[in-house]
Design a protein around this motif. Structure first.
Motif, PDB file in Angstrom:
ATOM      1  N   HIS A  11       0.853  -1.186   0.000  1.00 45.19           N
ATOM      2  CA  HIS A  11       0.000   0.000   0.000  1.00 45.19           C
ATOM      3  C   HIS A  11       0.890   1.238   0.000  1.00 45.19           C
ATOM      4  CE1 HIS A  11      -3.394   2.369   2.279  1.00 45.19           C
ATOM      5  NE2 HIS A  11      -3.195   2.826   1.068  1.00 45.19           N
ATOM      6  N   PHE A  12       0.733   2.096  -1.012  1.00 40.72           N
ATOM      7  CA  PHE A  12       1.574   3.284  -1.119  1.00 40.72           C
ATOM      8  C   PHE A  12       0.980   4.413  -0.283  1.00 40.72           C
ATOM      9  CE2 PHE A  12       2.839   7.359  -2.911  1.00 40.72           C
ATOM     10  CZ  PHE A  12       4.218   7.191  -2.972  1.00 40.72           C
ATOM     11  N   LEU A  13       1.766   4.925   0.653  1.00 38.18           N
ATOM     12  CA  LEU A  13       1.373   6.067   1.477  1.00 38.18           C
ATOM     13  C   LEU A  13       2.455   7.128   1.383  1.00 38.18           C
ATOM     14  CD1 LEU A  13       0.127   4.148   4.640  1.00 38.18           C
ATOM     15  CD2 LEU A  13      -1.313   5.454   3.068  1.00 38.18           C
ATOM     16  N   VAL A  14       2.049   8.356   1.129  1.00 35.12           N
ATOM     17  CA  VAL A  14       3.033   9.418   0.999  1.00 35.12           C
ATOM     18  C   VAL A  14       3.767   9.636   2.321  1.00 35.12           C
ATOM     19  CG1 VAL A  14       1.447  11.303   1.555  1.00 35.12           C
ATOM     20  CG2 VAL A  14       3.388  11.728   0.031  1.00 35.12           C
ATOM     21  N   ASP A  15       3.094   9.363   3.426  1.00 35.59           N
ATOM     22  CA  ASP A  15       3.743   9.364   4.741  1.00 35.59           C
ATOM     23  C   ASP A  15       3.705   7.934   5.259  1.00 35.59           C
ATOM     24  OD1 ASP A  15       4.696   9.632   7.278  1.00 35.59           O
ATOM     25  OD2 ASP A  15       3.147  11.027   7.969  1.00 35.59           O
ATOM     26  N   PRO A  16       4.788   7.193   5.114  1.00 33.02           N
ATOM     27  CA  PRO A  16       4.759   5.782   5.503  1.00 33.02           C
ATOM     28  C   PRO A  16       4.542   5.562   6.999  1.00 33.02           C
ATOM     29  CG  PRO A  16       6.998   6.498   4.998  1.00 33.02           C
ATOM     30  CD  PRO A  16       6.097   7.616   4.591  1.00 33.02           C
ATOM     31  N   GLU A  17       4.685   6.619   7.796  1.00 30.25           N
ATOM     32  CA  GLU A  17       4.467   6.492   9.234  1.00 30.25           C
ATOM     33  C   GLU A  17       3.025   6.779   9.641  1.00 30.25           C
ATOM     34  OE1 GLU A  17       7.284   9.069  11.049  1.00 30.25           O
ATOM     35  OE2 GLU A  17       9.016   8.144  10.062  1.00 30.25           O
ATOM     36  N   SER A  18       2.205   7.187   8.692  1.00 29.12           N
ATOM     37  CA  SER A  18       0.810   7.483   9.021  1.00 29.12           C
ATOM     38  C   SER A  18       0.055   6.195   9.315  1.00 29.12           C
ATOM     39  CB  SER A  18       0.138   8.232   7.861  1.00 29.12           C
ATOM     40  OG  SER A  18       0.188   7.465   6.674  1.00 29.12           O
ATOM     41  N   VAL A  19      -1.003   6.325  10.083  1.00 29.10           N
ATOM     42  CA  VAL A  19      -1.794   5.179  10.518  1.00 29.10           C
ATOM     43  C   VAL A  19      -3.084   5.128   9.716  1.00 29.10           C
ATOM     44  CG1 VAL A  19      -2.997   4.090  12.448  1.00 29.10           C
ATOM     45  CG2 VAL A  19      -0.824   5.301  12.833  1.00 29.10           C
ATOM     46  N   VAL A  20      -3.333   3.988   9.079  1.00 32.65           N
ATOM     47  CA  VAL A  20      -4.555   3.800   8.311  1.00 32.65           C
ATOM     48  C   VAL A  20      -5.608   3.201   9.236  1.00 32.65           C
ATOM     49  CG1 VAL A  20      -5.602   2.641   6.340  1.00 32.65           C
ATOM     50  CG2 VAL A  20      -3.255   3.482   6.178  1.00 32.65           C
ATOM     51  N   ASP A  21      -6.619   3.993   9.565  1.00 31.37           N
ATOM     52  CA  ASP A  21      -7.659   3.535  10.490  1.00 31.37           C
ATOM     53  C   ASP A  21      -8.740   2.717   9.801  1.00 31.37           C
ATOM     54  OD1 ASP A  21      -6.476   4.805  12.674  1.00 31.37           O
ATOM     55  OD2 ASP A  21      -7.444   6.712  12.196  1.00 31.37           O
ATOM     56  N   ARG A  22      -8.893   2.897   8.495  1.00 33.86           N
ATOM     57  CA  ARG A  22      -9.972   2.218   7.787  1.00 33.86           C
ATOM     58  C   ARG A  22      -9.565   0.780   7.484  1.00 33.86           C
ATOM     59  NH1 ARG A  22     -14.345   3.937   4.483  1.00 33.86           N
ATOM     60  NH2 ARG A  22     -13.701   6.112   4.732  1.00 33.86           N
ATOM     61  N   PRO A  23     -10.287  -0.210   8.038  1.00 31.34           N
ATOM     62  CA  PRO A  23      -9.921  -1.609   7.783  1.00 31.34           C
ATOM     63  C   PRO A  23     -10.250  -2.011   6.349  1.00 31.34           C
ATOM     64  CG  PRO A  23     -11.969  -1.507   9.002  1.00 31.34           C
ATOM     65  CD  PRO A  23     -11.465  -0.092   8.917  1.00 31.34           C
ATOM     66  N   SER A  24      -9.558  -3.044   5.865  1.00 28.17           N
ATOM     67  CA  SER A  24      -9.812  -3.576   4.532  1.00 28.17           C
ATOM     68  C   SER A  24      -9.870  -5.090   4.602  1.00 28.17           C
ATOM     69  CB  SER A  24      -8.714  -3.158   3.552  1.00 28.17           C
ATOM     70  OG  SER A  24      -8.795  -3.910   2.355  1.00 28.17           O
ATOM     71  N   GLN A  25     -10.923  -5.661   4.050  1.00 26.61           N
ATOM     72  CA  GLN A  25     -11.050  -7.110   4.033  1.00 26.61           C
ATOM     73  C   GLN A  25     -10.006  -7.752   3.134  1.00 26.61           C
ATOM     74  OE1 GLN A  25     -15.023  -6.420   2.068  1.00 26.61           O
ATOM     75  NE2 GLN A  25     -14.590  -8.411   1.197  1.00 26.61           N
ATOM     76  N   PHE A  26      -9.369  -6.936   2.286  1.00 19.84           N
ATOM     77  CA  PHE A  26      -8.365  -7.449   1.360  1.00 19.84           C
ATOM     78  C   PHE A  26      -6.945  -7.156   1.838  1.00 19.84           C
ATOM     79  CE2 PHE A  26     -12.107  -6.069  -1.167  1.00 19.84           C
ATOM     80  CZ  PHE A  26     -12.570  -7.327  -1.516  1.00 19.84           C
ATOM     81  N   ASN A  27      -6.824  -6.575   3.054  1.00 18.73           N
ATOM     82  CA  ASN A  27      -5.512  -6.287   3.651  1.00 18.73           C
ATOM     83  C   ASN A  27      -4.629  -5.433   2.748  1.00 18.73           C
ATOM     84  OD1 ASN A  27      -6.039  -7.818   6.028  1.00 18.73           O
ATOM     85  ND2 ASN A  27      -5.665  -9.687   4.835  1.00 18.73           N
ATOM     86  N   TYR A  28      -5.270  -4.558   2.009  1.00 16.64           N
ATOM     87  CA  TYR A  28      -4.548  -3.632   1.137  1.00 16.64           C
ATOM     88  C   TYR A  28      -3.585  -4.354   0.198  1.00 16.64           C
ATOM     89  CZ  TYR A  28      -6.821   0.079   3.645  1.00 16.64           C
ATOM     90  OH  TYR A  28      -7.787   0.896   4.179  1.00 16.64           O
ATOM     91  N   THR A  29      -4.117  -5.376  -0.462  1.00 18.39           N
ATOM     92  CA  THR A  29      -3.428  -6.005  -1.587  1.00 18.39           C
ATOM     93  C   THR A  29      -4.365  -5.954  -2.780  1.00 18.39           C
ATOM     94  OG1 THR A  29      -4.238  -8.229  -1.031  1.00 18.39           O
ATOM     95  CG2 THR A  29      -2.090  -7.556  -0.131  1.00 18.39           C
TER      96      THR A  29
END
Length: 934
Positions: free
Chosen positions: A538-556
């Motif tokens: 999962h590409f995040l411009v800030d790799p230290e940010s926390v993604v609160d939204r869950p994903s059933q696909f685990n971001y793949t």
């Protein structure tokens, strides 16, 4: 819309047949409605077809029904009979009003003693103390109205009855009302303009998304479709338009459609027309002077071509007997796809061949193509609720490139989607505060929340993902999937794919696409040519940010990989686990057909950079832009060193193509934003000047010292890049050229032919920046006297370029006065001032001081309101600025943020990321630039 749209037309029995074919369009693209989606839904019962006549029931809640934003499902409208009388002259109190009456026929699907219908800012005539009359079509005894009242928060007219309505019986609700024909650009509103020194008033409408209720009482949800019989009362010297064909002041019944697609206009506009081979009448309406000057001719000429293209593309005839396209002086969005009566800003429909730029012309073609795409996709069959807006807007945003390409095939416009949509939305979708294309229904309830989803994710990511689907299926298979009459969209694509050997698709289409629509973000694919391993994350411009939204696909994601080795195309494959090998350089995502970024091992990066410097023509044009854009973005995500990104730009001294240059300048602009107030600015200017000078000299020679215009439209765009950036970095030859052109214009205001329309944006801005009050006042006079909207827009933007603080503060104050800056332009004017490094703190202070007024004017309905926050905070990169943002949020909790709520959260996240990035990279950037700019 993103843009804005409406609809109207009587089609008869043929519509039933068309509805089945059109079901493919939305239902066939209805990725959001398959069984996987139910896991991510707030209401599992809402899995019925998109075009269902009976909405799903509202879930039980502790609040009273009138305190909930969603309508109960007990009552469903079938027909409206609406009569409206707008007054185009003010009353004794100086107010413009309209009056009306409505008879809505609805059927009771579930016994109830409560009638809820939307109404907002309407004053009702009372009958025996109640706001309405209720009668039974059968004439049988029925309950009486016990109590009626208006609910301000949820915008309802509520009627409590003495008993229950009977299931299966139809009733008529009669109301008489009055409203203000205000200048709010919402509902039934007023637009004004001057012609020959005389003020003209237009009564027009904008119903999307929740403004029909400001024009008449209605069941104002997209699934609540009905037939509309409209009558408009007006003076004999005016003309009235609505969705259907006019019959004096009355109109034919419309097709069955949503309230947000209804439209009506009263004006003294004139028109030009043509009749298509299939008998469809096409008219372009505008101010009389504009029509007489031929400004509607281009729109009329291409509309027929685009309609014919879509008929072939959808394999379905245009479903209405006419299409009116109207240019409005005051209009909030770019355009609106009202069925049969499409409304536009003047800049999006009118074109002057002598004064409009190439970009203005392309905008007209693209916006018309976008709106006409909705005539089939979005209007004939419609999303159930606003959380799936992306199905409408993403699709139209993708196929607009196909429609415009059909109208202007020499432009190669289809490639520009990478710049204008894919790369644009990447930056927003790389935030932890992004959201999926298809949102849960409980996330989109209030009018402000609904307005807030008219954003880049819905439009540009929707377009990018659908383009990816088209690319891995093939355009022919994609189009075939749209015309197969199955119940579900994705089954259509799956069937089309199965009928086409050699695609090698690993899963069903809905399995693949669910990962792109039901989870936010996108992957970065990393290719290690040493080991052959290909991975994703999962590409995040800030790799230290926390993604609160869950994903059933685990971001793949299932990622379609098109790639080449040393210039030779390789067979496409699908990534979950895959290996590659490279003898020389490897390049993935050829022509950026997939919605993902690409990273490589350092050896392969070095080989790609060497290939660019040795012979950049061995790499496709779009991928030269991709290499630059990916490298700069990977730098911000701490995945590659900042110097690598700059190294991808060194070859640009030999590049003459528009798309790579546009990508490079867009990324360098971020560095200007971050470092314009620091010691890095000087070396950055010197390096950019070194890159741009060969391009300036190239166009100086090509255009015979700027006296001719390049033939190709992309060369024209790159000529604009060359002169704009050369002057911005202080190149004397460029600035002297502009000052000479502008001085001649000031000396001869009636003669502006020396400055070609393509170059005016740059010339006006640079001249105002380099000048003082005299230059500013001259441009202001030219702006107030401009009769062509696109020219006025250029001048208005240029006024924000001055470096004189008092002029900028005065200009900001003008945005609060609609006699100086039209309301439709106020927010973009404030944002333009904020783009100026001197104007940014002034605009920020102005917005904070005027927040309550700005929120009241634009916070619930304006689609530009979120852009105000993001535009002003783009430069924020210090702890102090982050604290100011946080304080702004705390200080205005009581006022609210409306449709800009998420934009504020994203601004805070982006600012935090930029603080860390600047801290970690400032010295590295300064060292590298200092060495290169010597």
């Amino acid at each position: 819309m993103g843009k804005v749209y409406y609809i109207s037309k009587n089609v008869g029995l043929g519509l039933l047949v068309l509805a089945l074919s059109a079901l493919v369009t939305i239902v066939a693209l209805s990725i959001a409605y398959d069984k996987e989606r139910s896991k991510n839904r707030s209401r599992p019962e809402e899995q019925a077809a998109v075009n269902s006549d009976t909405p799903d029931p509202t879930p039980v809640a502790s609040k009273d029904p009138w305190d909930q934003y969603r309508l109960p499902s007990a009552l469903v409208p079938t027909t409206y009979n609406v009569t409206l009388w707008p007054r185009l002259k003010p009353d004794a109190n100086g107010h413009y009003i309209f009056s009306g009456l409505s008879d809505v026929v609805f059927t009771c699907h579930q016994a109830t003693d409560l009638v809820l219908i939307h109404a907002n800012k309407l004053n009702f005539t009372t009958f025996n103390g109640h706001h309405a009359l209720l009668s039974d079509l059968s004439g049988a005894r029925m309950p009486t109205i016990r109590k009626s009242w208006l609910v301000t928060e949820t915008e309802y007219l509520a009627l409590e009855l003495s008993g229950s309505l009977t299931e299966g019986v139809s009733y008529i609700l009669h109301t008489e009302f009055q409203g203000e024909l205000s200048d709010t650009l919402e509902g039934f509103y007023r637009s004004e303009y001057l012609e020959d020194g005389v003020k003209k008033v237009v009564a027009t409408s904008q119903m999307q998304p929740t403004f029909a209720r400001k024009a008449f009482p209605c069941f104002d949800e997209p699934a609540m479709k009905a037939v509309f019989n409209v009558t408009v009362i007006h003076d004999r010297d005016k003309v009235a338009l609505s969705n259907a064909r006019e019959l004096v002041t009355k109109f034919e019944p419309t097709a069955k459609m949503s309230t947000y697609l209804l439209a009506f206009i009263v004006s003294d506009f004139s028109y030009i027309e043509s009749t298509q081979q299939n008998g469809v009448q096409v008219r372009v309406w505008a101010r009389r002077k504009a029509i007489e000057a031929g400004h509607g001719d281009y729109a009329l000429n291409i509309t027929g071509k685009i309609l014919q293209f879509y008929e072939r593309y959808y394999d379905t005839p245009y479903p209405l007997p006419k299409t009116d396209q109207v240019a409005l002086p005051d209009f909030q969005a770019g355009a609106m796809e009202n069925w049969g009566l499409v409304t536009y800003r003047e800049t999006a429909l009118l074109h002057d061949p002598n004064k409009s730029s190439a970009g203005n012309k392309q905008r007209v073609a693209s916006v018309i193509a976008h709106e006409l795409a909705h005539m089939w996709f979005g209007n004939l069959v419609t999303m159930r609720w606003w959380n799936d807006l992306w199905l409408n807007e993403g699709f139209a945003s993708y196929v607009e490139y196909l429609g415009a390409d059909c109208a202007e095939p020499q432009w190669n416009i289809k490639d520009q989607i990478v710049l204008d949509d894919v790369q644009q939305v990447f930056s927003l979708d790389a935030l932890a505060s992004s959201h999926p294309l298809s949102r849960r229904e409980d996330e989109v309830n209030t009018p402000a929340q609904i307005s807030g989803i008219f954003n880049t994710i819905s439009y540009s990511k929707g377009a990018a993902v659908l383009r990816m689907l088209s690319k891995f299926l093939g355009e022919r298979v994609f189009a075939k999937g749209l015309s197969v009459t199955f119940i579900l969209l994705l089954l259509c694509f799956s069937q089309a794919a199965e009928d086409t050997p050699g695609l090698g698709i690993p899963r069903t289409i809905h399995d693949i696409m669910n990962r792109w629509t039901l989870q936010m973000g996108f992957p970065v694919v990393t290719i290690n040519t040493k080991t052959g391993l290909v991975t994703q994350q999962h590409f995040l411009v800030d790799p230290e940010s926390v993604v609160d939204r869950p994903s059933q696909f685990n971001y793949t994601w299932f990622v379609p990989i098109k790639w080449m080795k040393t210039g030779v195309e390789q067979r496409q494959y699908w990534l979950l686990h895959k290996t590659v090998s490279g003898v020389n350089w490897v390049l993935a995502n050829t022509n950026v057909s997939g919605y993902y970024r690409v990273n490589y091992d350092m050896d392969n990066w070095n080989r790609l950079i060497s290939a660019l410097e040795a012979n950049h023509l061995t790499i496709p044009i779009i991928n030269r832009a991709q290499i630059i854009d990916d490298a700069f973005s990977l730098t911000r995500a701490k995945m590659v060193d900042v110097t690598l990104a700059f190294r991808t730009t060194k070859y640009l001294s030999k590049e003459t193509q528009y798309i790579p240059w546009k990508a490079a300048l867009g990324n360098l602009y971020f560095y200007y934003l971050m470092f314009e107030r620091t010691e890095v600015y000087g070396p950055l200017q010197a390096y950019t000047r070194k890159l741009i000078q060969p391009l300036f000299e190239y166009f100086t020679k090509m255009t015979h010292n700027w006296t001719t215009v390049p033939e190709a439209i992309t060369d024209q765009y790159n000529q604009m890049n060359a002169i704009g950036m050369s002057c911005a970095v202080g190149m004397p030859a460029c600035r002297d050229l502009i000052k000479s052109w502008f001085k001649r214009w000031m000396d001869h205001p009636e003669d502006n032919l020396r400055i070609h329309p393509n170059l005016r944006n740059a010339v006006y801005c640079i001249a105002v920046e380099l000048g003082g009050a005299d230059e500013w006042d001259f441009v202001w006079r030219m702006f107030k006297n401009a009769t062509l909207a696109s020219e006025a827009s250029r001048l208005r933007s240029a006024l924000a370029c001055t470096k004189v603080p008092w002029l900028l503060n005065r200009y900001l104050d003008y945005t609060l006065d609609p006699t100086k800056i039209r309301k439709q332009d106020a927010l973009s004017t404030i944002t333009s001032v904020a783009h100026n490094v001197v104007g940014m703190p002034l605009a920020w202070n102005f917005v904070r001081a005027q927040w309550k007024q700005l929120y009241q004017e634009y916070g619930k309905g304006s689609f530009a309101f979120p852009g105000l926050i993001s535009g002003i905070t783009t430069r924020f990169s210090t702890e102090f600025e982050l604290q100011e943002l946080q304080r702004f949020k705390e200080d205005n909790q009581e006022v609210g943020f409306g449709s800009a709520t998420q934009a504020l959260e994203q601004a805070m996240e982006r600012t935090s990321a930029q603080i860390k990035w600047v801290t970690e990279n400032k010295d590295r950037v300064l060292d590298w630039l200092s060495g290169e700019s010597l």
